[in-house]
Design a protein around this motif. Structure first.
Motif: not given
Length: 116
Positions: A57-73
């Protein structure tokens, strides 16, 4: 404990990738999020990601520019920030979210400064 890193000074239009490393063995049981706080403003939500990284989920102000991801390992959550704007200048914080969706634990913050 959450340790954020990767901030810095970048020109408008540039990119940065923030990282947040978590200690402990329960990282994968938390939704994770990034927030930011600009000078004189309240802390605001930027992005969140589900435990397995399937939902974001993203704030409208960053949508399309920011990407969140994770590496649980690696017990790490990332925030890839592209097409940065001066208004993205803030201290960025990572957070582990409670089941209600509110931040349970905070990282120490990392400064992002975007020059025009």
């Amino acid at each position: 404990q959450l340790q954020a890193s990767g901030g810095g000074l970048v020109q408008a239009g540039g990119s940065l990738r923030l990282s947040c490393a978590a200690s402990g063995r329960t990282f994968s049981s938390y939704w994770m999020a990034w927030y930011r706080q600009a000078p004189g403003k309240e802390r605001e939500f930027v992005a969140s990601i589900s435990r397995a990284g399937i939902s974001t989920s993203y704030a409208d102000s960053v949508k399309g520019r920011f990407t969140i991801s994770r590496d649980n390992a690696k017990n790490t959550v990332y925030l890839q920030m592209n097409s940065l704007k001066p208004e993205d200048t803030a201290v960025y914080y990572c957070a582990a979210l409670s089941q209600s969706g509110s931040p349970d634990y905070w990282g120490q913050g990392t400064q992002v400064t975007v020059s025009s």
